[in-house]
Design a protein around this motif. Structure first.
Motif, PDB file in Angstrom:
ATOM      1  N   SER A 261      49.776  24.395  80.647  1.00 30.66           N
ATOM      2  CA  SER A 261      50.018  25.832  80.544  1.00 30.66           C
ATOM      3  C   SER A 261      50.448  26.394  81.891  1.00 30.66           C
ATOM      4  O   SER A 261      50.479  25.680  82.888  1.00 30.66           O
ATOM      5  CB  SER A 261      48.757  26.556  80.056  1.00 30.66           C
ATOM      6  N   GLY A 262      50.759  27.656  81.899  1.00 31.11           N
ATOM      7  CA  GLY A 262      51.209  28.301  83.123  1.00 31.11           C
ATOM      8  C   GLY A 262      52.712  28.218  83.268  1.00 31.11           C
ATOM      9  O   GLY A 262      53.448  28.411  82.297  1.00 31.11           O
ATOM     10  N   HIS A 263      53.163  27.893  84.487  1.00 34.17           N
ATOM     11  CA  HIS A 263      54.594  27.949  84.799  1.00 34.17           C
ATOM     12  C   HIS A 263      55.375  26.705  84.398  1.00 34.17           C
ATOM     13  O   HIS A 263      55.942  26.010  85.246  1.00 34.17           O
ATOM     14  CB  HIS A 263      54.781  28.214  86.289  1.00 34.17           C
ATOM     15  N   ILE A 335      47.083  23.208  84.602  1.00 30.92           N
ATOM     16  CA  ILE A 335      47.644  24.535  84.872  1.00 30.92           C
ATOM     17  C   ILE A 335      48.673  24.405  85.993  1.00 30.92           C
ATOM     18  O   ILE A 335      48.338  23.973  87.101  1.00 30.92           O
ATOM     19  CB  ILE A 335      46.525  25.527  85.242  1.00 30.92           C
ATOM     20  N   VAL A 336      49.905  24.735  85.675  1.00 35.79           N
ATOM     21  CA  VAL A 336      51.010  24.543  86.610  1.00 35.79           C
ATOM     22  C   VAL A 336      51.371  25.882  87.264  1.00 35.79           C
ATOM     23  O   VAL A 336      51.519  26.898  86.578  1.00 35.79           O
ATOM     24  CB  VAL A 336      52.233  23.958  85.867  1.00 35.79           C
TER      25      VAL A 336
ATOM     26  N   ILE B  84      43.650  32.800  83.997  1.00 32.86           N
ATOM     27  CA  ILE B  84      44.747  32.251  84.803  1.00 32.86           C
ATOM     28  C   ILE B  84      46.014  31.874  84.033  1.00 32.86           C
ATOM     29  O   ILE B  84      47.112  32.248  84.444  1.00 32.86           O
ATOM     30  CB  ILE B  84      44.252  31.084  85.693  1.00 32.86           C
ATOM     31  N   SER B  85      45.875  31.176  82.891  1.00 32.67           N
ATOM     32  CA  SER B  85      47.087  30.733  82.194  1.00 32.67           C
ATOM     33  C   SER B  85      47.876  31.922  81.656  1.00 32.67           C
ATOM     34  O   SER B  85      49.108  31.906  81.632  1.00 32.67           O
ATOM     35  CB  SER B  85      46.730  29.775  81.060  1.00 32.67           C
ATOM     36  N   LEU B  88      49.452  33.819  84.741  1.00 29.80           N
ATOM     37  CA  LEU B  88      50.686  33.184  85.226  1.00 29.80           C
ATOM     38  C   LEU B  88      51.883  33.524  84.331  1.00 29.80           C
ATOM     39  O   LEU B  88      53.022  33.466  84.753  1.00 29.80           O
ATOM     40  CB  LEU B  88      50.506  31.661  85.306  1.00 29.80           C
ATOM     41  N   ARG B  89      51.598  33.879  83.074  1.00 21.62           N
ATOM     42  CA  ARG B  89      52.677  34.274  82.162  1.00 21.62           C
ATOM     43  C   ARG B  89      52.757  35.795  82.036  1.00 21.62           C
ATOM     44  O   ARG B  89      53.106  36.326  80.987  1.00 21.62           O
ATOM     45  CB  ARG B  89      52.474  33.642  80.778  1.00 21.62           C
ATOM     46  N   CYS B 126      46.086  28.861  75.211  1.00 20.05           N
ATOM     47  CA  CYS B 126      46.973  29.201  76.330  1.00 20.05           C
ATOM     48  C   CYS B 126      48.434  28.813  76.141  1.00 20.05           C
ATOM     49  O   CYS B 126      49.277  29.281  76.893  1.00 20.05           O
ATOM     50  CB  CYS B 126      46.456  28.576  77.614  1.00 20.05           C
ATOM     51  N   GLU B 127      48.741  27.942  75.185  1.00 21.27           N
ATOM     52  CA  GLU B 127      50.158  27.614  75.012  1.00 21.27           C
ATOM     53  C   GLU B 127      50.915  28.834  74.516  1.00 21.27           C
ATOM     54  O   GLU B 127      52.123  28.924  74.676  1.00 21.27           O
ATOM     55  CB  GLU B 127      50.356  26.410  74.083  1.00 21.27           C
TER      56      GLU B 127
END
Lengths: 438, 156
Positions: A261-263, A335-336, B84-85, B88-89, B126-127
């Motif tokens: 997930s994340g970037h 987490i990227v 956090i996830s 970040l989005r 989180c996806e």
């Protein structure tokens, strides 16, 4: 230089790829139905075991050969954990599936439940047979209500087909399974907190020992394993421990789901053969978002140390591979973070999480997580001094190892690893009173 | 306690040994909350009597688990993950837009009693970040401003 390193890596790792074991029905039509699971040979393993009354010890040995380790984060060998359950105990025994994934960035158990619930049920049936347990619970994360409802349906489907309940396959073996719906408490992912929660109490961890295998739900012997761990079992029994092991590398048998997930361009679950190079997994997830540069990665969830881009680039994703670079597999919650990420903001949010989720039982964690959050907020508001960085480290070290459960260590890990690798960024933030990156 | 709710709670009690009704307390509170929208003191007492528990033990559970609300939350409780996830989005933009459009802050209810905003911890989905849940049950994923506006319209 980099080229040489890469070449050496490629020699050690032979063609690791995506391989679906736990998610093997995900891409099929009506993925979660009993019919779909049966079409890929579902429930044949428990049938074989019950018809032939296979020796539980032999089955445990097979699981030990597979190298399967607890997929919830602790990575404890499953075969060994199952052998802790007392065989000769005269009374009811429980097994519990831990689907309470609340660590930020974790969403793999949700996919297993919504796409392959019957493989999980068969895994629990096999576990129940081996450990001679009569009742099981699947503790499902509070926020995923629809998955809880769909799992209840899967249980009902299995019950109607005679796969749960009394005298399964006419063997005299009985096993009841129920779904338990949590209601928003990260701490309940800790196995003894989860047990307290099933007993209808606040989810506050118990002292260990006694371990759940001797004193679990209502004081009865209880085994708790993660969803992915249970869901791996039918495949291992079908194909053998050696075959599972062969999908991974030494000390890291089999496949493991990484929730990325994340970037990244394509956030999602990727079931990989352990030992896959990080770069390959990143590529599978579509690479870094918007073509930006990679800054850092939290490989297994916030309770595993963050790793800067240049270190993780040459790493392989398996228990030893991540240990070598000072982190770990955790629950596989990757987490990227790209170059635009402000590490102070990221750490501030993670610290708030641990502060909010501390169950309040142990003083170092209850008070320490508040201290940590307040110090980072001070940095964030431009009111900190450089001494505050040492204070942060000091407080975190005093939480770590001084609590009943691992949440204390988990809360300290991001603080210590963020400051270790990104101290410069924290210092610049403190000196300028504002973000280094926008 | 009304009959419909009692039946749902009985189904939960049946999952545990006869002398362990307390195990159904989280489920019972969730059922009561879903009916009223929040948990009143009366709900807590009813559950305590029904499960044969001290009222304080029920209250302890109701205050420990984040998804329980001991105050009214309006018709639709929107819980937005900012962990956090989602962060970040760009969850912050979702939060800002909601606050601006609804003219409320976290833990406040709109004047018409329709919406309440809550900041939430990781939902384990989180996806689909950024995301929110409505009344603890339905997750809305991959949010952007356009989808958000549509959602607010759809929630009548």
């Amino acid at each position: 230089m980099n080229e040489i390193v890469d070449k050496n890596l490629n020699l050690e790792i032979t063609n690791k790829q995506l391989f679906n074991i736990c998610l093997r029905t995900k891409h099929l039509k009506n993925s979660n139905s009993l019919e779909t699971y049966k079409s890929i040979g579902g429930y044949e393993q428990i049938k074989k075991i019950l018809k032939n009354k296979l020796d539980p010890q032999q089955l445990i040995d097979e699981i030990k050969i597979s190298g399967l380790r607890g997929r919830g984060g602790a990575g404890f060998p499953t075969g060994i954990k199952w052998s802790f359950m007392p065989r000769d105990y005269d009374g009811i025994k429980y097994i519990v599936c831990n689907s309470d994934e609340g660590e930020p960035g974790t969403f793999k158990d949700r996919d297993i439940i919504r796409h392959n619930p019957h493989q999980l049920i068969e895994g629990m049936l096999i576990g129940a047979y081996i450990m001679n347990a009569q009742v099981g619970y699947n503790y499902i994360h509070g926020e995923i209500w629809e998955e809880y409802v769909s799992f209840e349906k899967a249980i009902e489907e299995a019950r109607k087909a005679g796969l749960l309940g009394k005298n399964i396959f006419g063997s005299g073996f009985n096993f009841e399974l129920h779904a338990f719906h949590g209601y928003g408490a990260y701490i309940c992912g800790e196995e003894t907190a989860l047990i307290e929660s099933i007993e209808g109490k606040k989810g506050q961890p118990r002292y260990k020992p006694p371990f759940p295998a001797t004193y679990g739900i209502y004081g009865k012997p209880t085994n708790v394993n993660n969803t992915e761990t249970y869901a791996s079992i039918p495949w291992i029994i079908e194909n053998g421990g050696q075959a599972f092991m062969a999908h991974g590398v030494k000390n890291s048998g089999g496949t493991k789901i990484f929730s990325v997930s994340g970037h990244v361009e394509k956030p999602g679950n990727y079931e990989i053969e352990l030992g896959m190079p990080f770069e390959q997994l990143l590529k599978e997830a579509g690479g870094v978002w918007k073509g930006r540069k990679l800054k850092a990665v939290i490989p297994g969830g916030p309770s595993t140390p963050v790793v800067p881009a240049d270190i993780i680039r040459n790493a392989t994703i398996d228990y030893d591979g991540l240990a070598k670079i000072g982190s770990s597999v955790g629950a596989g919650s990757m987490i990227v973070m790209d170059e635009t990420t402000c590490m102070v903001s990221a750490l501030k949010r993670l610290s708030y999480f641990f502060y909010e989720e501390s169950c309040g039982q142990c003083t170092p964690c209850r008070e320490g997580t508040g201290w940590v959050y307040r110090i980072i907020s001070r940095i964030y508001q431009g009111q900190a001094t450089l001494d505050d960085l040492d204070l942060l480290t000091d407080v975190s070290k005093k939480i770590s190892g001084r609590t009943i459960c691992a949440l204390g260590d988990a809360a300290a890990t991001p603080v210590l690893s963020f400051i270790k690798h990104f101290r410069d960024e924290f210092e610049v933030f403190i000196k300028n009173g504002k973000k280094l990156v926008n | 306690m009304i009959e419909k709710l009692r039946k749902l709670i009985d189904k939960e009690i049946a999952k545990y040994p006869a002398d362990k009704k307390q195990s159904a307390v989280i489920a019972a509170l969730a059922i009561m909350q879903h009916h009223r929208g929040w948990l009143s003191q009366e709900d807590i007492s009813d559950v305590a009597v029904y499960l044969d528990m001290p009222e304080i033990a029920v209250l302890e559970v109701a205050t420990f688990y984040n998804m329980f609300d001991l105050k009214p939350v309006g018709k639709y409780k929107l819980s937005i993950c900012t962990n956090i996830s989602c962060m970040l989005r760009d969850a912050d933009q979702i939060v800002d837009h909601l606050k601006k459009t609804l003219k409320i802050d976290f833990n406040e209810i709109t004047k018409d009693g329709k919406f309440c905003l809550k900041e939430s911890e990781c939902m384990g989905a989180c996806e689909g970040a950024p995301l929110l849940t409505v009344n603890n049950q339905k997750i809305y994923e991959h949010l952007d401003i356009k989808k958000l506006d549509q959602l607010l319209k759809d929630l009548k």
